[in-house]
Write a protein that holds these residues in place. Structure first.
Motif, PDB file in Angstrom:
ATOM      1  N   ASN A 159     -48.764  19.164  -5.665  1.00  0.00           N
ATOM      2  CA  ASN A 159     -47.337  18.917  -5.829  1.00  0.00           C
ATOM      3  C   ASN A 159     -47.098  18.235  -7.174  1.00  0.00           C
ATOM      4  OD1 ASN A 159     -47.791  16.107  -5.466  1.00  0.00           O
ATOM      5  ND2 ASN A 159     -47.738  16.387  -3.265  1.00  0.00           N
TER       6      ASN A 159
ATOM      7  N   TYR B  27     -45.462  15.529  -7.924  1.00  0.00           N
ATOM      8  CA  TYR B  27     -45.068  14.125  -7.877  1.00  0.00           C
ATOM      9  C   TYR B  27     -45.858  13.314  -8.895  1.00  0.00           C
ATOM     10  CZ  TYR B  27     -43.453  15.819  -3.352  1.00  0.00           C
ATOM     11  OH  TYR B  27     -42.873  16.540  -2.349  1.00  0.00           O
TER      12      TYR B  27
ATOM     13  N   ASP C   7     -45.399   7.421  -9.846  1.00  0.00           N
ATOM     14  CA  ASP C   7     -44.474   6.550  -9.118  1.00  0.00           C
ATOM     15  C   ASP C   7     -44.538   6.799  -7.607  1.00  0.00           C
ATOM     16  OD1 ASP C   7     -43.380   9.072  -9.745  1.00  0.00           O
ATOM     17  OD2 ASP C   7     -41.335   8.341  -9.400  1.00  0.00           O
ATOM     18  N   LEU C   8     -44.858   8.029  -7.192  1.00  0.00           N
ATOM     19  CA  LEU C   8     -44.992   8.343  -5.765  1.00  0.00           C
ATOM     20  C   LEU C   8     -46.438   8.491  -5.326  1.00  0.00           C
ATOM     21  CD1 LEU C   8     -42.124  10.947  -5.259  1.00  0.00           C
ATOM     22  CD2 LEU C   8     -42.169   8.565  -4.547  1.00  0.00           C
ATOM     23  N   GLU C   9     -47.294   8.971  -6.191  1.00  0.00           N
ATOM     24  CA  GLU C   9     -48.697   9.254  -5.855  1.00  0.00           C
ATOM     25  C   GLU C   9     -49.602   8.411  -6.746  1.00  0.00           C
ATOM     26  OE1 GLU C   9     -49.409  11.338  -3.356  1.00  0.00           O
ATOM     27  OE2 GLU C   9     -48.293  13.192  -3.540  1.00  0.00           O
TER      28      GLU C   9
ATOM     29  N   SER D  27     -40.703  20.869  -4.991  1.00  0.00           N
ATOM     30  CA  SER D  27     -39.583  19.929  -4.969  1.00  0.00           C
ATOM     31  C   SER D  27     -39.973  18.619  -5.634  1.00  0.00           C
ATOM     32  CB  SER D  27     -39.195  19.643  -3.514  1.00  0.00           C
ATOM     33  OG  SER D  27     -38.299  18.562  -3.464  1.00  0.00           O
ATOM     34  N   PRO D  28     -39.094  18.055  -6.461  1.00  0.00           N
ATOM     35  CA  PRO D  28     -39.411  16.765  -7.072  1.00  0.00           C
ATOM     36  C   PRO D  28     -39.279  15.607  -6.082  1.00  0.00           C
ATOM     37  CG  PRO D  28     -37.254  17.505  -7.768  1.00  0.00           C
ATOM     38  CD  PRO D  28     -37.854  18.612  -6.946  1.00  0.00           C
ATOM     39  N   ARG D  29     -38.719  15.882  -4.889  1.00  0.00           N
ATOM     40  CA  ARG D  29     -38.576  14.838  -3.877  1.00  0.00           C
ATOM     41  C   ARG D  29     -39.622  15.031  -2.791  1.00  0.00           C
ATOM     42  NH1 ARG D  29     -32.728  15.765  -2.103  1.00  0.00           N
ATOM     43  NH2 ARG D  29     -33.523  17.839  -2.421  1.00  0.00           N
ATOM     44  N   PRO D  30     -40.069  13.943  -2.140  1.00  0.00           N
ATOM     45  CA  PRO D  30     -41.041  14.088  -1.052  1.00  0.00           C
ATOM     46  C   PRO D  30     -40.473  14.934   0.079  1.00  0.00           C
ATOM     47  CG  PRO D  30     -40.813  11.799  -1.712  1.00  0.00           C
ATOM     48  CD  PRO D  30     -39.747  12.564  -2.437  1.00  0.00           C
TER      49      PRO D  30
END
Length: 166
Positions: free
Chosen positions: A81, A83, A86-88, A120-123
């Motif tokens: 993905n 991400y 900041d998320l991963e 998707s840029p969102r989870p």
């Protein structure tokens, strides 16, 4: 028995030495989900394990030791993905993960690498996969509380994965 390693914990990325140690020892201890003080000893013998499913976003730590899986049927459910850190926080950059995907596929064959590619840029919630949906028989191996199920058989052909109830 199908060994699912693991949808909740990325064993290839974070616990590869532990996993290979368990294979070498030939067993693992599984806590009862209703009484964690009660442990079951699960054999990891090649005659018992029909298939190992590795769920991962980063199998790089396993690449040097893939030879230790000789004699086991296995494949990698690989999630890629876009991400960022900041998320991963604990994943390499996407470009490096794509390169690892290619190296893994070259080493084990493309029929042993299944990819979820999320754009998707969102989870979003994890994508379901057949093993998770058919699960009346597997050992879900987690660093946590695995569950044992019976009667599912999985085998590999040269071109595809075939599963049946037995």
């Amino acid at each position: 028995m199908i060994l699912s390693a693991s949808r909740r914990t990325d064993i290839p990325a974070f616990y590869a030495p532990w996993f290979f140690n368990r294979l070498q020892e030939g067993y693992l201890l599984v806590p009862n989900p209703f009484d964690p003080r009660t442990l079951s000893r699960i054999s990891l013998g090649r005659d018992v394990v029909d298939c190992i499913v590795f769920w991962t976003k980063n199998p790089a730590p396993m690449l040097p030791r893939l030879g230790e899986l000789s004699g086991y049927n296995y494949y990698f459910q690989y999630t890629l993905n876009p991400y960022g850190a900041d998320l991963e926080k604990h994943l390499p950059p996407l470009e490096k993960r794509i390169e690892t995907f290619k190296r893994l596929s070259d080493k084990v064959g493309r029929d042993r690498v299944v990819s979820n590619r999320l754009s998707s840029p969102r989870p979003s919630p994890p994508l379901p996969f057949a093993i998770g949906l058919l699960s009346p028989s597997a050992v879900h191996l987690h660093i946590g509380q695995p569950h044992r199920l019976d009667r599912f058989r999985c085998s590999f052909s040269a071109a595809a994965l075939g599963c049946s109830f037995g």
